[in-house]
Motif scaffolding. Structure first.
Motif, PDB file in Angstrom:
ATOM      1  N   GLN A 111      -3.076  -6.957 -12.889  1.00  0.00           N
ATOM      2  CA  GLN A 111      -2.690  -5.732 -13.598  1.00  0.00           C
ATOM      3  C   GLN A 111      -2.106  -4.668 -12.662  1.00  0.00           C
ATOM      4  O   GLN A 111      -1.457  -3.721 -13.120  1.00  0.00           O
ATOM      5  CB  GLN A 111      -3.903  -5.136 -14.323  1.00  0.00           C
ATOM      6  CG  GLN A 111      -4.393  -5.954 -15.517  1.00  0.00           C
ATOM      7  CD  GLN A 111      -5.097  -7.240 -15.119  1.00  0.00           C
ATOM      8  OE1 GLN A 111      -5.675  -7.326 -14.042  1.00  0.00           O
ATOM      9  NE2 GLN A 111      -5.021  -8.243 -15.982  1.00  0.00           N
ATOM     10  N   THR A 112      -2.347  -4.791 -11.362  1.00  0.00           N
ATOM     11  CA  THR A 112      -1.898  -3.776 -10.405  1.00  0.00           C
ATOM     12  C   THR A 112      -0.483  -4.079  -9.932  1.00  0.00           C
ATOM     13  O   THR A 112      -0.163  -5.209  -9.564  1.00  0.00           O
ATOM     14  CB  THR A 112      -2.839  -3.728  -9.187  1.00  0.00           C
ATOM     15  OG1 THR A 112      -4.162  -3.406  -9.626  1.00  0.00           O
ATOM     16  CG2 THR A 112      -2.386  -2.682  -8.189  1.00  0.00           C
ATOM     17  N   THR A 113       0.374  -3.061  -9.930  1.00  0.00           N
ATOM     18  CA  THR A 113       1.761  -3.221  -9.485  1.00  0.00           C
ATOM     19  C   THR A 113       1.972  -2.502  -8.148  1.00  0.00           C
ATOM     20  O   THR A 113       1.150  -1.684  -7.722  1.00  0.00           O
ATOM     21  CB  THR A 113       2.743  -2.630 -10.519  1.00  0.00           C
ATOM     22  OG1 THR A 113       2.552  -1.206 -10.561  1.00  0.00           O
ATOM     23  CG2 THR A 113       2.514  -3.229 -11.888  1.00  0.00           C
ATOM     24  N   VAL A 114       3.090  -2.809  -7.520  1.00  0.00           N
ATOM     25  CA  VAL A 114       3.475  -2.116  -6.284  1.00  0.00           C
ATOM     26  C   VAL A 114       3.599  -0.621  -6.542  1.00  0.00           C
ATOM     27  O   VAL A 114       3.190   0.208  -5.715  1.00  0.00           O
ATOM     28  CB  VAL A 114       4.798  -2.688  -5.732  1.00  0.00           C
ATOM     29  CG1 VAL A 114       5.376  -1.764  -4.650  1.00  0.00           C
ATOM     30  CG2 VAL A 114       4.586  -4.093  -5.170  1.00  0.00           C
ATOM     31  N   ASP A 115       4.170  -0.257  -7.689  1.00  0.00           N
ATOM     32  CA  ASP A 115       4.308   1.164  -8.022  1.00  0.00           C
ATOM     33  C   ASP A 115       2.950   1.840  -8.128  1.00  0.00           C
ATOM     34  O   ASP A 115       2.787   2.998  -7.705  1.00  0.00           O
ATOM     35  CB  ASP A 115       5.066   1.317  -9.346  1.00  0.00           C
ATOM     36  CG  ASP A 115       6.540   0.968  -9.202  1.00  0.00           C
ATOM     37  OD1 ASP A 115       7.069   1.127  -8.086  1.00  0.00           O
ATOM     38  OD2 ASP A 115       7.145   0.540 -10.201  1.00  0.00           O
ATOM     39  N   ASP A 116       1.956   1.118  -8.658  1.00  0.00           N
ATOM     40  CA  ASP A 116       0.606   1.677  -8.757  1.00  0.00           C
ATOM     41  C   ASP A 116       0.038   1.960  -7.365  1.00  0.00           C
ATOM     42  O   ASP A 116      -0.562   3.015  -7.124  1.00  0.00           O
ATOM     43  CB  ASP A 116      -0.327   0.701  -9.484  1.00  0.00           C
ATOM     44  CG  ASP A 116       0.027   0.516 -10.951  1.00  0.00           C
ATOM     45  OD1 ASP A 116       0.617   1.444 -11.532  1.00  0.00           O
ATOM     46  OD2 ASP A 116      -0.287  -0.566 -11.489  1.00  0.00           O
ATOM     47  N   ILE A 117       0.237   1.010  -6.465  1.00  0.00           N
ATOM     48  CA  ILE A 117      -0.293   1.148  -5.100  1.00  0.00           C
ATOM     49  C   ILE A 117       0.385   2.306  -4.377  1.00  0.00           C
ATOM     50  O   ILE A 117      -0.268   3.146  -3.747  1.00  0.00           O
ATOM     51  CB  ILE A 117      -0.099  -0.163  -4.306  1.00  0.00           C
ATOM     52  CG1 ILE A 117      -0.884  -1.295  -4.970  1.00  0.00           C
ATOM     53  CG2 ILE A 117      -0.532   0.018  -2.854  1.00  0.00           C
ATOM     54  CD1 ILE A 117      -0.550  -2.670  -4.421  1.00  0.00           C
ATOM     55  N   ALA A 118       1.717   2.359  -4.490  1.00  0.00           N
ATOM     56  CA  ALA A 118       2.461   3.433  -3.834  1.00  0.00           C
ATOM     57  C   ALA A 118       2.030   4.798  -4.360  1.00  0.00           C
ATOM     58  O   ALA A 118       1.817   5.745  -3.586  1.00  0.00           O
ATOM     59  CB  ALA A 118       3.960   3.221  -4.050  1.00  0.00           C
ATOM     60  N   ALA A 119       1.868   4.903  -5.674  1.00  0.00           N
ATOM     61  CA  ALA A 119       1.473   6.182  -6.267  1.00  0.00           C
ATOM     62  C   ALA A 119       0.079   6.592  -5.804  1.00  0.00           C
ATOM     63  O   ALA A 119      -0.171   7.763  -5.488  1.00  0.00           O
ATOM     64  CB  ALA A 119       1.512   6.077  -7.790  1.00  0.00           C
ATOM     65  N   ALA A 120      -0.845   5.621  -5.735  1.00  0.00           N
ATOM     66  CA  ALA A 120      -2.212   5.929  -5.292  1.00  0.00           C
ATOM     67  C   ALA A 120      -2.231   6.384  -3.837  1.00  0.00           C
ATOM     68  O   ALA A 120      -3.082   7.184  -3.436  1.00  0.00           O
ATOM     69  CB  ALA A 120      -3.104   4.707  -5.471  1.00  0.00           C
ATOM     70  N   ALA A 121      -1.278   5.879  -3.048  1.00  0.00           N
ATOM     71  CA  ALA A 121      -1.206   6.264  -1.636  1.00  0.00           C
ATOM     72  C   ALA A 121      -0.389   7.537  -1.435  1.00  0.00           C
ATOM     73  O   ALA A 121      -0.322   8.062  -0.305  1.00  0.00           O
ATOM     74  CB  ALA A 121      -0.599   5.117  -0.816  1.00  0.00           C
ATOM     75  N   GLY A 122       0.263   8.012  -2.484  1.00  0.00           N
ATOM     76  CA  GLY A 122       1.040   9.240  -2.381  1.00  0.00           C
ATOM     77  C   GLY A 122       2.401   9.059  -1.756  1.00  0.00           C
ATOM     78  O   GLY A 122       2.939   9.984  -1.143  1.00  0.00           O
ATOM     79  N   VAL A 123       2.976   7.838  -1.896  1.00  0.00           N
ATOM     80  CA  VAL A 123       4.310   7.584  -1.339  1.00  0.00           C
ATOM     81  C   VAL A 123       5.173   6.937  -2.417  1.00  0.00           C
ATOM     82  O   VAL A 123       4.696   6.610  -3.504  1.00  0.00           O
ATOM     83  CB  VAL A 123       4.247   6.660  -0.103  1.00  0.00           C
ATOM     84  CG1 VAL A 123       3.409   7.297   0.998  1.00  0.00           C
ATOM     85  CG2 VAL A 123       3.691   5.284  -0.477  1.00  0.00           C
ATOM     86  N   GLY A 124       6.446   6.749  -2.096  1.00  0.00           N
ATOM     87  CA  GLY A 124       7.354   6.107  -3.024  1.00  0.00           C
ATOM     88  C   GLY A 124       7.388   4.599  -2.841  1.00  0.00           C
ATOM     89  O   GLY A 124       6.877   4.047  -1.860  1.00  0.00           O
TER      90      GLY A 124
END
Length: 250
Positions: free
Chosen positions: A42-55
């Motif tokens: 269920q987790t996407t690259v966009d989800d990870i980037a957003a959680a880390a505060g980056v694009g």
């Protein structure tokens, strides 16, 4: 369009070596937490980037995929191992050098126990991550085998290629045993102490020298007897030699 202050800070941090290391860890922690909370699929690259505060683009500067995001920088560790092998003294025991090389892999896990233990949980439940881990172990083992093969051939040892492959597998197995035991303990056991014992077993198994004996009660007794000596005489002479201050053989 203005850039969020958090992202601006991330970009500034990423300009230094330490900043890149910090940002890489931030992405890894975000990926692990999301995989554990929301599920890997269920987790996407966009989800990870957003959680880390980056694009998204920043994420791909550090990792090729979301699978890569939870693992240490294997490429960096491999370069360190190859550098250690290149600088090793040819007079050193090659198996000991190989053990020192794979210790760098162990240290990469020990440097961040919380992340390593969480990663261990994921790789035991998510098949793609488990496959990724197996592939990384195989890369290390090939580097070990290549180094050992070169050294064994230089030293003129018989069956150098086979010996190198088996020794590399043994070194990798010793490392994996220690690492998994440490992870199962929640990162509380003394991994370096365990590793020293495990690696010594491998070194002794592939040593061309007789294993070193601890100083103690075990001693070698050499008895010289007449070829006509009876069994009783043989037993008597050996028994006498084993006693403190035992007499000389006839």
């Amino acid at each position: 369009m203005s850039v969020e202050p958090q992202q601006t800070g991330r970009r500034r941090v990423g300009r230094t070596t330490e900043g890149r290391r910090l940002l890489r860890r931030t992405l890894t922690v975000a990926a692990i937490d999301l995989f554990l909370e929301s599920g890997y699929e269920q987790t996407t690259v966009d989800d990870i980037a957003a959680a880390a505060g980056v694009g998204r683009r920043t994420f791909f500067r550090y990792f090729r995929s979301k699978e890569d995001a939870i693992f240490p920088s294997h490429d960096e560790v491999l370069r360190d191992i190859e550098r250690l092998f290149a600088e090793a003294d040819d007079r050193q025991n090659p198996v000991e050098v190989a053990c020192a090389g794979v210790t760098l892999v162990l240290d990469s896990y020990l440097s961040d126990p919380d992340v390593s233990v969480k990663r261990y949980t994921l790789t035991h439940t998510v098949a793609p991550l488990r496959d990724k881990e197996v592939a990384s172990v195989d890369r290390y083992q090939r580097v070990l085998a290549r180094y050992l093969r070169t050294r064994f051939e230089t030293d003129g040892q018989p069956l150098a290629d086979l010996r190198a492959s088996v020794a590399a597998a043994a070194v990798a197995a010793a490392h994996n045993h220690v690492l998994r035991r440490w992870l199962r303990s929640g990162g509380t056991e003394d991994a370096h102490a365990m590793a020293r014992k495990a690696f010594q077993l491998v070194v002794d198994a592939f040593s061309t020298e007789p294993p070193r004996r601890e100083t103690g009660d075990d001693e070698t007794v050499v008895a010289v007897l007449r070829s006509s000596a009876s069994l009783a005489e043989v037993v008597q002479q050996i028994s006498a030699s084993l006693r403190p201050g035992g007499g000389s053989a006839q």
